[in-house]
Design a protein around this motif. Structure first.
Motif, mmCIF file in Angstrom:
data_model
loop_
_atom_site.group_PDB
_atom_site.id
_atom_site.type_symbol
_atom_site.label_atom_id
_atom_site.label_comp_id
_atom_site.label_asym_id
_atom_site.label_seq_id
_atom_site.Cartn_x
_atom_site.Cartn_y
_atom_site.Cartn_z
ATOM 1 N N ASP A 74 0.832 -1.209 0.000
ATOM 2 C CA ASP A 74 0.000 0.000 0.000
ATOM 3 C C ASP A 74 0.865 1.258 0.000
ATOM 4 O O ASP A 74 2.081 1.194 0.221
ATOM 5 C CB ASP A 74 -0.898 0.023 1.244
ATOM 6 C CG ASP A 74 -1.906 -1.115 1.267
ATOM 7 O OD1 ASP A 74 -1.995 -1.847 0.263
ATOM 8 O OD2 ASP A 74 -2.583 -1.263 2.297
ATOM 9 N N GLY A 75 0.207 2.401 -0.202
ATOM 10 C CA GLY A 75 0.839 3.688 0.028
ATOM 11 C C GLY A 75 1.525 4.333 -1.157
ATOM 12 O O GLY A 75 2.253 5.323 -0.986
ATOM 13 N N ALA A 76 1.301 3.836 -2.380
ATOM 14 C CA ALA A 76 1.916 4.453 -3.552
ATOM 15 C C ALA A 76 1.231 5.781 -3.873
ATOM 16 O O ALA A 76 0.065 6.001 -3.542
ATOM 17 C CB ALA A 76 1.834 3.514 -4.754
ATOM 18 N N SER A 77 1.976 6.676 -4.538
ATOM 19 C CA SER A 77 1.441 7.980 -4.953
ATOM 20 C C SER A 77 1.740 8.207 -6.434
ATOM 21 O O SER A 77 2.526 9.089 -6.790
ATOM 22 C CB SER A 77 2.051 9.100 -4.101
ATOM 23 O OG SER A 77 1.799 8.907 -2.728
ATOM 24 N N ASP A 102 0.641 1.050 -12.230
ATOM 25 C CA ASP A 102 1.394 2.290 -12.376
ATOM 26 C C ASP A 102 2.169 2.202 -13.690
ATOM 27 O O ASP A 102 3.095 1.399 -13.807
ATOM 28 C CB ASP A 102 2.364 2.443 -11.196
ATOM 29 C CG ASP A 102 3.161 3.745 -11.247
ATOM 30 O OD1 ASP A 102 3.235 4.377 -12.328
ATOM 31 O OD2 ASP A 102 3.733 4.120 -10.209
ATOM 32 N N LEU A 109 -0.933 -2.043 -8.680
ATOM 33 C CA LEU A 109 -1.326 -1.304 -7.489
ATOM 34 C C LEU A 109 -2.415 -2.048 -6.723
ATOM 35 O O LEU A 109 -2.406 -2.101 -5.500
ATOM 36 C CB LEU A 109 -1.821 0.094 -7.868
ATOM 37 C CG LEU A 109 -0.783 1.012 -8.516
ATOM 38 C CD1 LEU A 109 -1.452 2.258 -9.075
ATOM 39 C CD2 LEU A 109 0.296 1.392 -7.514
ATOM 40 N N HIS A 110 -3.359 -2.617 -7.469
ATOM 41 C CA HIS A 110 -4.463 -3.324 -6.812
ATOM 42 C C HIS A 110 -5.128 -4.261 -7.809
ATOM 43 O O HIS A 110 -5.125 -4.010 -9.017
ATOM 44 C CB HIS A 110 -5.490 -2.335 -6.257
ATOM 45 C CG HIS A 110 -6.589 -2.985 -5.488
ATOM 46 N ND1 HIS A 110 -6.360 -3.754 -4.358
ATOM 47 C CD2 HIS A 110 -7.942 -3.029 -5.696
ATOM 48 C CE1 HIS A 110 -7.508 -4.206 -3.893
ATOM 49 N NE2 HIS A 110 -8.475 -3.790 -4.689
ATOM 50 N N LYS A 132 -6.127 2.114 -0.487
ATOM 51 C CA LYS A 132 -4.783 1.557 -0.426
ATOM 52 C C LYS A 132 -3.704 2.528 -0.896
ATOM 53 O O LYS A 132 -2.560 2.449 -0.447
ATOM 54 C CB LYS A 132 -4.714 0.277 -1.265
ATOM 55 C CG LYS A 132 -5.531 -0.879 -0.705
ATOM 56 C CD LYS A 132 -5.497 -2.080 -1.628
ATOM 57 C CE LYS A 132 -6.256 -3.247 -1.018
ATOM 58 N NZ LYS A 132 -5.602 -3.775 0.192
ATOM 59 N N HIS A 133 -4.044 3.444 -1.803
ATOM 60 C CA HIS A 133 -3.029 4.294 -2.416
ATOM 61 C C HIS A 133 -3.505 5.744 -2.496
ATOM 62 O O HIS A 133 -4.702 6.033 -2.422
ATOM 63 C CB HIS A 133 -2.692 3.786 -3.825
ATOM 64 C CG HIS A 133 -2.179 2.389 -3.864
ATOM 65 N ND1 HIS A 133 -0.919 2.049 -3.402
ATOM 66 C CD2 HIS A 133 -2.766 1.229 -4.272
ATOM 67 C CE1 HIS A 133 -0.746 0.745 -3.547
ATOM 68 N NE2 HIS A 133 -1.841 0.217 -4.059
ATOM 69 N N HIS A 134 -2.544 6.658 -2.680
ATOM 70 C CA HIS A 134 -2.842 8.084 -2.801
ATOM 71 C C HIS A 134 -3.047 8.407 -4.286
ATOM 72 O O HIS A 134 -2.103 8.740 -5.001
ATOM 73 C CB HIS A 134 -1.688 8.903 -2.223
ATOM 74 C CG HIS A 134 -1.278 8.480 -0.843
ATOM 75 N ND1 HIS A 134 -2.092 8.639 0.257
ATOM 76 C CD2 HIS A 134 -0.140 7.884 -0.387
ATOM 77 C CE1 HIS A 134 -1.476 8.177 1.338
ATOM 78 N NE2 HIS A 134 -0.302 7.704 0.971
#
Length: 212
Positions: A74-77, A102, A109-110, A132-134
């Motif tokens: 998790d946590g990708a931008s 991405d 990402l998911h 899960k992500h930004h």
């Protein structure tokens, strides 16, 4: 990437806390999970482990992957997110795989699996992705109108319809997923769709760490 490199892969990305109740050595479990996700069938993975002196069933190897419960980090931008949906066969039924990639890194990402293609399930997929992500400021890349564009409009996420360029990232990923899921009728015979979803998320982790 050559097949030998794909099978060698990388190590250290599988959490083996679940193996406390397993009689199989940790390194064998990791090898079995890694080789199957990297491209070997369950039967060929079983044969490989037998050459190492360990006899385990295809079901045992499949269960290792389920118990590991691997998930993309998790946590990708990301600045851009390529999203798509495609039909996959699980046993005798058709399901829909939704995925976000991405395009800068080609990493998943998911991943979600749903029984039908609908706006409602598309909104669930986008909700899961946002949790899960930004991605609030990301530009979503889609290949056509439909449930994805309708759901993106409803959630006020920016999107662009494009069939080339950055869209090529998710097309390459989906081709590989389709190749691997062609054997789901054997791998997931009489299994719940959640088992296929768990396998796909584990495959996504393997892709992100070792195959992209």
């Amino acid at each position: 990437m050559s097949e030998s490199n794909r099978l060698d892969g990388c190590t250290g990305w599988i959490d083996l806390e679940f193996v406390e109740r397993e009689r199989t050595p940790h390194e064998i479990i990791e090898t079995g999970i890694r080789l199957h996700l990297a491209g070997l069938s369950l039967s060929n993975t079983k044969q490989y482990l037998e050459r190492l002196g360990v006899e385990r069933s295809r079901t045992a190897i499949h269960n290792w992957i389920q118990k590991a419960d691997l998930q993309p980090v998790d946590g990708a931008s990301p600045n851009r997110v390529a999203v798509d949906e495609t039909a996959i066969q699980i046993d005798s039924d058709r399901y829909w795989l939704y995925a976000a990639v991405d395009p800068r890194t080609n990493e998943f990402l998911h991943v979600d699996v749903f029984p039908v293609q609908s706006k409602q399930f598309t909104l669930v997929f986008l909700r899961d992705l946002r949790e899960k992500h930004h991605v609030e400021d990301a530009l979503f890349l889609v290949d056509a109108g439909g449930h994805l564009t309708a759901a993106l409009s409803r959630t006020s996420l920016r999107f662009q319809i494009t069939r080339h360029g950055n869209r090529n990232a998710i097309e390459r990923v989906f081709r590989e997923v389709k190749r691997r899921t062609s054997s789901f009728s054997n791998t997931f015979r009489n299994a719940e769709p959640t088992a296929a979803e768990s396998w796909l998320r584990a495959f996504a982790v393997c892709w992100n760490r070792c195959l992209s």
